[in-house]
Design an enzyme around this catalytic site. Structure first.
Site, PDB file in Angstrom:
ATOM      1  N   PRO A  92      52.675  87.424  85.755  1.00  0.00           N
ATOM      2  CA  PRO A  92      53.608  88.548  85.886  1.00  0.00           C
ATOM      3  C   PRO A  92      54.384  88.508  87.200  1.00  0.00           C
ATOM      4  CG  PRO A  92      51.334  89.326  85.557  1.00  0.00           C
ATOM      5  CD  PRO A  92      51.286  87.838  85.592  1.00  0.00           C
ATOM      6  N   GLU A 119      41.836  88.043  87.272  1.00  0.00           N
ATOM      7  CA  GLU A 119      42.648  88.848  88.189  1.00  0.00           C
ATOM      8  C   GLU A 119      43.719  87.975  88.816  1.00  0.00           C
ATOM      9  OE1 GLU A 119      41.967  92.216  88.478  1.00  0.00           O
ATOM     10  OE2 GLU A 119      40.635  91.663  86.826  1.00  0.00           O
ATOM     11  N   ARG A 157      62.831  75.158  69.997  1.00  0.00           N
ATOM     12  CA  ARG A 157      63.996  75.355  69.130  1.00  0.00           C
ATOM     13  C   ARG A 157      65.290  74.816  69.744  1.00  0.00           C
ATOM     14  NH1 ARG A 157      66.776  79.633  69.578  1.00  0.00           N
ATOM     15  NH2 ARG A 157      66.906  80.147  67.361  1.00  0.00           N
ATOM     16  N   ASP A 172      73.074  81.736  68.735  1.00  0.00           N
ATOM     17  CA  ASP A 172      72.042  82.735  69.015  1.00  0.00           C
ATOM     18  C   ASP A 172      72.532  83.808  69.966  1.00  0.00           C
ATOM     19  OD1 ASP A 172      70.188  81.377  67.561  1.00  0.00           O
ATOM     20  OD2 ASP A 172      69.270  80.395  69.290  1.00  0.00           O
TER      21      ASP A 172
HETATM   22 CL1  6GU Z   1      53.464  85.376  82.078  1.00  0.00          CL
HETATM   23  N1  6GU Z   1      51.377  86.977  82.174  1.00  0.00           N
HETATM   24  C1  6GU Z   1      50.781  88.183  82.106  1.00  0.00           C
HETATM   25  N2  6GU Z   1      49.459  88.272  82.265  1.00  0.00           N
HETATM   26  N3  6GU Z   1      51.449  89.302  81.877  1.00  0.00           N
HETATM   27  C2  6GU Z   1      52.769  89.187  81.712  1.00  0.00           C
HETATM   28  C3  6GU Z   1      53.451  87.962  81.755  1.00  0.00           C
HETATM   29  C4  6GU Z   1      52.705  86.862  82.010  1.00  0.00           C
HETATM   30  N4  6GU Z   1      54.757  88.184  81.554  1.00  0.00           N
HETATM   31  C5  6GU Z   1      54.880  89.493  81.361  1.00  0.00           C
HETATM   32  N5  6GU Z   1      53.692  90.112  81.471  1.00  0.00           N
END
Ligand code: 6GU
Length: 257
Positions: A92, A119, A157, A172
């Site tokens: 994230p 974590e 794709r 697209d």
């Molecule tokens: Cl790549 N990993 C996690 N754990 N949560 C996320 C993400 C990735 N992308 C958005 N939320």
């Protein structure tokens, strides 16, 4: 293209990789997938892959040794003169995945995706092993497996030949920075809802112009951020600046219904 996935949950990939776009790409011998279990690269009796955080704090971290060993094993047959292979960490904290990034990564013959977990991971993995940190959006998932599949789908794709020519990725949503125009199939009248007349006209120039206008309208109302980054003709820019956007919104935004 070869896509190597390193994960603590290899089973997660079995069904998705045997279906739909992944299957098509494999059957045509255009893409190969390998899924590696990071746990197979431990040497202790209990196959431990995580450990406590130095300095304290809740949660466990992915240990560096099995991840380094796994990735070194996966990358060992890389030829000296080959381009560096992108090693993507799903996290994230990464840069948000996008169509331009998908195009860029799809140019490589090989990529590796390391699925983030627990974590977090020991930061030396991120610093010394990973080349790209990618998030798929601003929300929290429990693990990096779904993001890995999302990224793999977007890349596969784009590999030439995976899609038929009829569904070329060039049309697209997002590929020209605009959202896709509305499309219809038969019947021309379904429960009294009629397909726009122009699409039945056979006038290809007019249809193309209508589609472009619809794409611009939809993008202006739903994703003005995208529209700001797109190249429009002078005439199109005038068209956009003349839009009363709340009204354009009512025209194209199905979500408001
Ligand atoms: Cl790549 N990993 C996690 N754990 N949560 C996320 C993400 C990735 N992308 C958005 N939320």
């Amino acid at each position: 293209m070869r896509i190597d996935i390193l994960t603590l949950f290899p089973q997660f990939f079995h069904t998705p990789l045997q279906n739909a776009i992944f299957r098509r790409a494999k059957d045509k011998d255009l893409v190969s997938f390998n899924v590696y279990n990071i746990r197979d690269y431990t040497h202790d009796r209990h196959h431990v892959v995580d450990d406590y955080t130095f300095g304290g704090g809740a949660g466990m971290l992915l240990k560096p040794e099995p991840v380094f060993e796994a990735l070194e094993d996966v990358l060992k047959d890389r030829l000296e003169d080959e381009l560096p292979i992108p090693v993507i960490l799903t996290t994230p904290q990464g840069q948000t995945f996008s169509q331009p990034l998908a195009y860029q990564l799809a140019q490589h013959k090989r990529i590796a995706i390391l699925c983030g977990h627990y974590e977090g991971i020991d930061d030396r993995i991120r610093e010394h092993l990973v080349t790209h940190e990618i998030s798929i959006g601003d929300y929290v998932l429990s693990g990096g497996e779904l993001p890995a599949l999302v990224i793999a789908d977007a890349l596969v794709r784009l590999v030439p030949g995976v899609l038929g020519s009829e569904d070329s990725p060039v049309t697209d949503s997002h590929s020209d920075g605009l959202l896709e125009y509305p499309q219809f199939t038969r019947p021309a009248d379904f429960r009294g809802w009629k397909v726009p007349e122009i699409l039945l006209s056979g006038n290809h120039a007019k249809i193309a112009a209508w589609r472009r206008e619809q794409s611009i309208l939809k993008t202006a109302s739903r994703r003005p951020d995208l529209l700001a980054k797109t190249s429009l003709t002078a005439e199109e820019k005038k068209f956009v600046s003349g839009l009363a956007l709340p009204q354009a919104d009512a025209d194209v935004n199905e979500q408001s219904k």
